[in-house]
Scaffold this active site. Structure first.
Site: not given
Length: 450
Positions: A102, A248
Site C-alpha cells: 500500500s 485503495d
C-alpha cells in the site's frame, strides 16, 4: 516476523522478512486451507500486485506455492488492490491474493488474501494459514503430472474493472469540461487511473504515472500531496486526486490547492446521499481518528457517526453491524458498501466528482461545511510498543492529557498494526494545548524507555 498476519495481511521488508520462501509457503498453505473449506480438488486463486520491484520475485514464489498443491492461478498483473477484490468475485475464484504494501516505503511488501465474495479473509482462515506455515508445509500434497496447477493470464481483467467502475457512476453526469489532475503515486493505478477519467470525458493531467519499480510512493501520492496541489493551481483544474501505491485510498485537492482528506470526503458524500434519500439509515462509520468537526457537520443534518477502531477492516465491521452504507478513515480509505467490499480510491474519487458535477458547486464550497478542530498527529518509532505504553509513567501522562483536553478534545494512542510505530493524535480547541500534551506524552515514553 513473529505473528505473520497483521491488520492488513502479511507485511515486512521484502527479501528479508517477507522472503520468497515465506511467499511460497503462504501460497501452499493458503491454497490447501481454501481447498479444504470449499471442498474443491482444484481451487482457482486470482493474483495481482502493485509496481514494487520485489513484486515479481514474490509473485513467482507465491504462484509456485499455489500450483504445487494442484490449485490453478489467474494472474491479472499490476492492478489496484480493490480491483483484485472485485475480480475475485467476478471470476468466481476461490480467493484473491494481492502483493502490495500500500502506502508503505519501497522496501516493504505484503501479501493479502480476499475471500470468494471479495471481502478480506476472515480471521479464522488467516489463523489456519498461519498455523500451517509456522508448522511447515512439507507434508502437504504434492500432485504430479497433469494434476499440478496451471497459470492463466486474464488479459481482460483490467477492462472488466474499469467497466464496473464506470457502471457505478451516474451516466447523466458526464465529466466533459472538468479538468482533473491525477497523481498515480507511480503505483498500481498508473494506467487505470488516467484512463478511467478520460473515458468519462474529463480533461486529464496525469502525474507520477511512470513507475520504474523503485519510485512507488516516492514524494507523491496520497501521503505527499505537495506536487499535486501545485499542479492543480498551475493548470487551473477543478480537482486533484492522489491515490496511494495500491489505490485503495485517495485524497482530494480542491480548485484552490487545498487538501481534502477522508473526513471531508465522507461529509461531502454523506450529505449528498442523504439529500437524495440514499443514506438509509442516516449514519456513517468513521474511526476514532476522525476529526470532531465531522461529527458536528453531520449532526446538523441529523446524520449520526458510528465510531470504530482504526483500520478499514474495522470500518467494514462497524458498517455491517450498524447498517451504514458509507464509512471510512481520515487517511482516505472510503467504503461505499453498495458498490464495493473494500476501500477503493478510484471509486471514491468518482463519487466525489459525481457530487461536484451534480451540485454545480466547487470543491472548496462543498468542503466548507466541515470546520476542523485543531489536530496534532505524531508517529513515534519504538520496539516493544505494548510494554512501553503499559508503563505507569506513560499511563499517568495519558490520563493527565485526557483531563486537560476535556470533553471538546480527543486523544487517541494507537500502535500500528503494520510498522514499529505508535501514532498519537490529539484534538482540541487550541493548538498550543495539543503541543503541550503531546510533548508531555513523548517525554513520558522517553523516560519509560530509559
Amino acid at each position: 516476523m513473529g505473528k505473520l498476519f497483521g491488520t492488513d495481511g502479511v507485511r515486512g521488508v521484502a527479501n528479508l522478512e517477507l522472503t520468497p520462501e515465506l511467499a511460497f509457503q503462504l501460497g501452499r498453505a493458503g491454497s490447501y486451507v481454501l481447498a479444504r473449506h470449499e471442498a474443491s480438488k482444484r481451487p482457482r486463486i486470482l493474483v495481482g500486485k502493485d509496481t514494487r520491484i520485489s513484486g515479481d520475485m514474490l509473485e513467482a514464489a507465491l504462484i509456485a506455492g499455489i500450483c504445487s498443491t494442484g490449485a490453478d492461478v489467474l494472474t491479472v498483473g499490476i492492478l489496484p488492490t480493490p480491483a483484485v477484490a472485485f475480480l475475485t468475485q467476478r471470476y468466481q475464484a476461490s480467493c484473491g491474493v494481492v502483493i502490495s504494501a500500500s502506502h508503505n516505503p519501497l522496501e516493504d511488501n505484503g501479501i493479502k488474501f480476499f475471500g470468494p465474495s471479495g471481502y478480506k479473509l476472515p480471521d479464522e482462515l488467516e489463523e489456519e494459514i498461519e498455523e500451517l506455515v509456522l508448522a511447515g508445509t512439507q507434508e502437504l500434497q504434492r500432485p504430479q503430472g497433469e494434476d499440478v496447477g496451471r497459470v492463466y493470464l486474464v488479459a481482460e481483467a483490467r477492462n472488466n474493472y474499469l467497466d464496473y467502475l464506470i457502471s457505478c457512476y451516474s451516466q447523466d453526469q458526464n465529466l466533459a469540461g472538468i479538468t482533473v489532475v491525477v497523481d498515480c503515486a507511480n503505483g498500481a493505478a498508473y494506467s487505470t487511473g488516467p484512463e478511467l477519467w478520460s473515458r468519462l470525458g474529463a480533461q486529464v493531467i496525469a502525474i507520477n504515472n511512470y513507475p520504474n519499480g523503485v519510485n512507488i510512493n516516492e514524494r507523491c501520492g496520497s501521503t505527499y500531496t505537495e506536487g499535486l496541489r501545485r499542479a492543480v493551481v498551475e493548470h487551473k483544474a477543478d480537482m486533484g486526486i492522489a491515490y496511494d501505491g495500491d489505490a485503495d485510498r485517495c485524497i482530494v485537492v480542491d480548485e484552490r490547492g487545498n487538501e481534502l482528506d477522508g473526513d471531508h470526503i465522507i461529509m461531502i458524500c454523506a450529505l449528498d446521499m442523504n439529500s437524495r434519500g440514499e443514506l438509509n439509515p442516516p449514519l456513517v462509520a468513521a474511526t476514532v481518528m476522525s476529526n470532531i468537526g465531522l461529527d458536528i457537520a453531520l449532526r446538523r443534518e441529523n446524520i449520526q457517526v458510528a465510531s470504530c477502531k482504526v483500520g478499514d477492516r474495522y470500518v467494514l465491521e462497524k458498517m455491517k453491524e450498524s447498517g451504514a452504507l458509507l464509512g471510512g478513515e481520515q487517511s482516505g480509505h472510503i467504503i461505499f458498501l453498495e458498490h464495493a467490499t473494500t476501500g477503493d480510491g478510484l471509486l471514491t474519487s468518482l463519487k466525489v466528482a459525481e457530487v461536484l458535477r451534480r451540485s454545480g458547486l466547487t470543491l472548496s464550497e462543498l468542503a466548507r461545511g466541515l470546520e476542523k478542530q485543531p489536530q496534532l498527529l505524531v508517529n513515534l518509532r519504538m520496539e516493544n510498543k505494548d510494554k512501553i505504553l503499559a508503563h505507569p509513567l506513560v499511563q499517568e501522562a495519558l490520563k493527565q492529557a485526557e483531563e486537560r483536553l476535556g470533553e471538546w478534545g480527543k486523544l487517541v494512542v494507537r500502535p500500528s498494526g503494520t510498522e514499529p510505530v505508535v501514532r498519537i493524535m490529539a484534538q482540541g480547541p487550541e493548538q498550543y494545548l495539543l503541543e503541550e500534551v503531546i510533548a508531555e506524552i513523548k517525554q513520558s515514553i522517553e523516560r519509560a524507555q530509559a
